[in-house]
Each structure stands twice: as C-alpha cells, then as structure tokens.
Design an enzyme around this catalytic site. Structure first.
Site, mmCIF file in Angstrom:
data_model
loop_
_atom_site.group_PDB
_atom_site.id
_atom_site.type_symbol
_atom_site.label_atom_id
_atom_site.label_comp_id
_atom_site.label_asym_id
_atom_site.label_seq_id
_atom_site.Cartn_x
_atom_site.Cartn_y
_atom_site.Cartn_z
ATOM 1 N N PHE A 108 0.815 -1.303 0.074
ATOM 2 C CA PHE A 108 0.242 -0.109 0.024
ATOM 3 C C PHE A 108 0.919 1.028 -0.128
ATOM 4 C CE2 PHE A 108 -2.388 3.537 1.728
ATOM 5 C CZ PHE A 108 -3.640 3.164 1.146
ATOM 6 N N ASP A 121 9.097 2.574 1.596
ATOM 7 C CA ASP A 121 7.896 3.553 2.150
ATOM 8 C C ASP A 121 7.761 3.263 3.742
ATOM 9 O OD1 ASP A 121 5.300 4.225 2.973
ATOM 10 O OD2 ASP A 121 4.401 3.383 1.111
ATOM 11 N N LYS A 159 2.652 9.266 8.250
ATOM 12 C CA LYS A 159 1.671 9.231 9.842
ATOM 13 C C LYS A 159 2.011 9.767 11.082
ATOM 14 C CE LYS A 159 -1.255 5.431 7.701
ATOM 15 N NZ LYS A 159 -0.842 5.172 6.487
HETATM 16 C C1 LIG Z 1 -0.949 5.382 4.814
HETATM 17 C C2 LIG Z 1 0.071 5.083 4.084
HETATM 18 C C3 LIG Z 1 0.217 5.426 2.972
HETATM 19 C C4 LIG Z 1 -0.601 6.594 2.619
HETATM 20 O O1 LIG Z 1 -0.527 7.996 3.388
HETATM 21 P P1 LIG Z 1 -1.768 9.032 3.130
HETATM 22 O O2 LIG Z 1 -1.207 10.091 4.267
HETATM 23 O O3 LIG Z 1 -2.952 8.509 3.466
HETATM 24 O O4 LIG Z 1 -1.469 9.621 1.819
HETATM 25 C C5 LIG Z 1 1.331 5.368 2.169
HETATM 26 N N1 LIG Z 1 2.144 4.294 2.474
HETATM 27 C C6 LIG Z 1 1.950 3.631 3.477
HETATM 28 C C7 LIG Z 1 2.640 2.415 3.945
HETATM 29 C C8 LIG Z 1 0.900 3.688 4.577
HETATM 30 O O5 LIG Z 1 0.542 3.063 5.463
#
Ligand SMILES: *Cc1c(COP(=O)(O)O)cnc(C)c1O
Length: 429
Positions: free
Chosen positions: A162, A253, A282
């Site tokens: 994700f 990420d 986050k």
């Molecule tokens: C939540 C998340 C995103 C997206 O972040 P947003 O602030 O909602 O755009 C991207 N990568 C990972 C691993 C995430 O958990």
C-alpha cells in the site's frame, strides 16, 4: 446550537462573529446531517470521537475507549500531549504559514533532526504519505533519466503493498481493489510477490533483458495495510546487494512504520540495511498533516522547478513535528515501543492458544502488530472490541491490527488484552 452559514455572513456579519465562538466550543453532531454533506468515501463506524487524552478517547455520548488505532499509527504521542499542546500554541502565535518562497527555520530544524537521526542526507516536505511517495517516484524517474540514461523507467513494487491513493500511488500499490474503475493507470510499474527473492531477480532480468529499465524497487519494510506482514532481513539484504550492483534505487515506504513504531526509530533498522530513499508521514507530526521524502546525497536530483508543495514544510507543521521528534527522544518512546510491543505480543500469544479455532498467529514489530485470524472476521472482531471499549483497525479481511500511541503504558496493554479476551470468548461461544 447556532450554525455558521454563508447566508448569515452575507446578511449580518456581526452575528457571525458571535456564532463562530459558540460553534467552536461545541458542534451539534447528527450522523444524518453529516452524511448529507460529506462524500461517502469511507465506511465509518457509527461513533463520533470528540475528546482524547493519552491513549484514551471519548465519543459524543461520553463513552470511553482505549485507543489502539491512534488515527492509524499516527498519534505518536497519543491525544492532548502537553508537548504538542505547547508546540501548537507557540507556533500558531508566532507564524503558521508563509511559503517556500522564503527560508523557514522550523523546516530546516526538522530536516536537520531527521538527517542527524537517519541514513538520509536531504529532506523534502509535503503533506501526506501518498505525496511523499509521489515525490520518491518523481525522484526515481529523474534519477533514471539523468543518471542512468533510461528513457522508459520501471519501478518494481510488491503484491499486497500500500502506497497511497493518488493515481501514481494506487498504481504503485499492488492490490487491484484500489485500482478498480480508475483506469488508465500510470505506466512504469511492475509487481512481484513480497519476500520472494527469486521472483524479484527473475523480474529484473526480464525487464532489463534488452536494455536497462529498472530504476527503483519500492517496498514497505513491513507491509501494514496488506496484513502486518514483516519483511525478511535476508530478502532485503539481497535486494540491497542487487541495487548496489545494478545502480537501482532502493526506496522504502516508511509512512506507517517510521518514527519509532517498530521499536526502532526506522523500519529499515529491523532489516540490517539502509535505503537510498525513504518516505514518512503518519507518525511524523503526531497527527498534524505532514509527509517527507528523504534521500541520500548520491540520488538527490530534484532541483528548483522540479517539485513543490504550497503547504509542504510550513512553520506550523514543522514546529509541531520537531517537538514530536524531540519528545520521542527525551521520553525514550522508541524503547517503550519495543518493551510494550513484546508485552502485547506475549499477551496476544496467550489468546492465540486459548482461541485456536479463531486465531492463528500474532506477528509484528514493536507497536505494529497483527492478530491473524482463521477466517475473514477482522471487521466483526473490531466491531465487538468497540463495544468493549477498545478501538482496533483491520489490516485486510483476516488481520486485526494493533497500533497504539507510543506512550502506551504496561497497564493499558494488559487492559487491551483483557478486553480482547472477553471479545474472543463471546465470539467463540
Ligand atoms: C497510510 C499509508 C500511505 C498513504 O498515506 P496518506 O497520508 O494516507 O496519503 C502510504 N504508504 C503506507 C505504507 C501507508 O501506511
């Protein structure tokens, strides 16, 4: 309760002023009114949370919950933390927004903290995780074009990953459910199974068969949304070797796992490697909207005009995020995440043996943990836990995720395990 409306504003500007102060103190909440005005992009639980303190939140009816969601791994310091209250108040009084037309000292100080505490050399600030990954994707493409002479670069990502909800990041995300109905997607992505080194080597060989095309490999150190699935150290160490040999960028990420969540400051420390580029969002601002793309010197290729953000790195979010970083260090919250995480996994392991018909396994690092179920019951367990006063969040249909604030106490971990024990015993009956 009076409501501020544009009609009032036009009719009687003075009445609006008094309306504003009362509207601020209490908003009259009705789910029907909410749904009449807000797009239905979210499946929401029928609860409005209106107050929080530490790891506890209260809903509009006054019911108390133990918050093991933390805004999905975002409220690093929990709710209403004195350091955040202080930073927000100080910064809003001083200066909250200007523009990147000018130097922003808070942005520089936050970047310096991040660089001094990580493997990165430079930072770009934006507003979310998706945007941080967009920045990394743009960086990788420019690197491919200008440093590797690749005209048609490909970025390899993993199944069940994700990376966000923009067009490029849903394309990077290896889950068809996020892409459905949004064609045409962005070209230049290729997917491989996670933690499978043979599949990755085969994909690189195939993509590079005629001429080099692979610019970057973008992976989560632990897949969060995809089911709290930790990366394997030997897999990532071999990827690091391949990337070094073939000049491919390794982008991690860390949007969900960065900032101490895994019991180490950065997720990559669990894997014994360093990425070339990584992304944060986050937990970085403890709940204020901020994202960051961090890079090592050798691939720091973005120049004036290449990339920008109006809100990115403004004094307000950077001032607050810096205080979150400093508090994390001063209160040794990364060590707390490690210790409380071990305690939580031990507690959940007892439930795995007690309810082996329902629960298969517990897995995770630090304070990002998943309870893997024997069937697709994650949402049912999350609902039942909510009735017991415990907030949890699914990670896919079969995994219940635990991502409490890093300030969580030993007593709160025990309380959460007790609540979950009651929930599972009800469901098992
Ligand atoms: C939540 C998340 C995103 C997206 O972040 P947003 O602030 O909602 O755009 C991207 N990568 C990972 C691993 C995430 O958990």
């Amino acid at each position: 309760m009076p409501v501020v409306s544009l009609k009032n504003l036009v009719k009687n500007p003075l009445s609006v002023l008094s309306d504003v102060s009362s509207a601020k103190s209490e908003i009259d909440f009705q789910p029907e009114t909410f749904d009449a005005h807000v797009m239905t992009t979210y499946g929401r639980f029928p609860v409005a949370l209106t107050r929080g303190e530490g790891c506890r939140v209260w809903d509009s009816e006054g019911l108390e919950y133990l918050d093991f969601v933390a805004g999905i791994a975002t409220c690093t310091l929990g709710h209403a933390h004195p350091a955040m209250i202080d930073a927000v108040t100080q910064q809003i009084k001083k200066l909250h927004h200007v523009s990147n037309l000018y130097y922003i000292p808070e942005q520089g100080a936050l970047a310096q903290w991040l660089v001094e505490h990580s493997c990165a050399d430079k930072v770009f600030f934006c507003n979310s995780g998706a945007e941080a990954n967009e920045g990394a994707i743009k960086l990788a493409r420019k690197y491919a074009h200008t440093q590797l002479n690749i005209a048609d670069p490909v970025i390899i990502t993993a199944n069940a990953s994700f990376h966000g909800r923009t067009l490029a990041t849903i394309t990077a995300t290896g889950q068809p459910k996020y892409q459905k109905n949004f064609n045409p997607l962005v070209p230049g992505f290729h997917y491989v199974p996670y933690n499978d080194i043979q599949a990755l080597e085969a994909a690189i060989a195939q993509l590079n068969a005629e001429q080099p095309r692979v610019a970057a490999i973008l992976l989560e150190p632990l897949q969060g949304e995809g089911g709290v699935n930790p990366g394997q150290a030997d897999y990532f160490q071999r990827i690091r070797q391949i990337c070094d040999e073939q000049k491919i960028l390794l982008i991690l990420d860390e949007v969900q796992v960065g900032m101490g969540r895994t019991g180490k400051l950065w997720g990559y420390e669990n894997l014994g490697i360093e990425p070339d580029v990584f992304t944060l969002a986050k937990g970085l601002g403890g709940g204020v909207p901020i994202g960051a793309t961090l890079t090592k010197q050798h691939c720091d290729v973005l120049r004036p005009g290449d990339h920008a953000s109006t809100f990115g790195g403004n004094p307000f979010v950077c001032g607050v995020a810096l205080s979150v970083c400093q508090t994390l260090a001063q209160q040794t919250l990364v060590a707390n995440a490690q210790a409380r995480g071990e305690q939580l996994r031990a507690g959940l392991a007892t439930l795995v043996s007690k309810y082996d018909d329902l629960v298969e396994q517990v897995r995770g690092w630090g304070l990002i943990n998943g309870l893997v179920l024997t069937s697709d019951q994650a949402i049912d367990i999350v609902r039942a836990a909510m009735s017991e006063g415990l907030l949890l969040v699914p990670a896919g249909p079969r995994v219940v995720r635990f991502v409490p604030p890093l300030v969580v106490s030993a007593a709160e971990i025990d309380a959460a395990v007790d609540k979950l024990d009651r929930v599972l015993s009800q469901i098992a009956d």
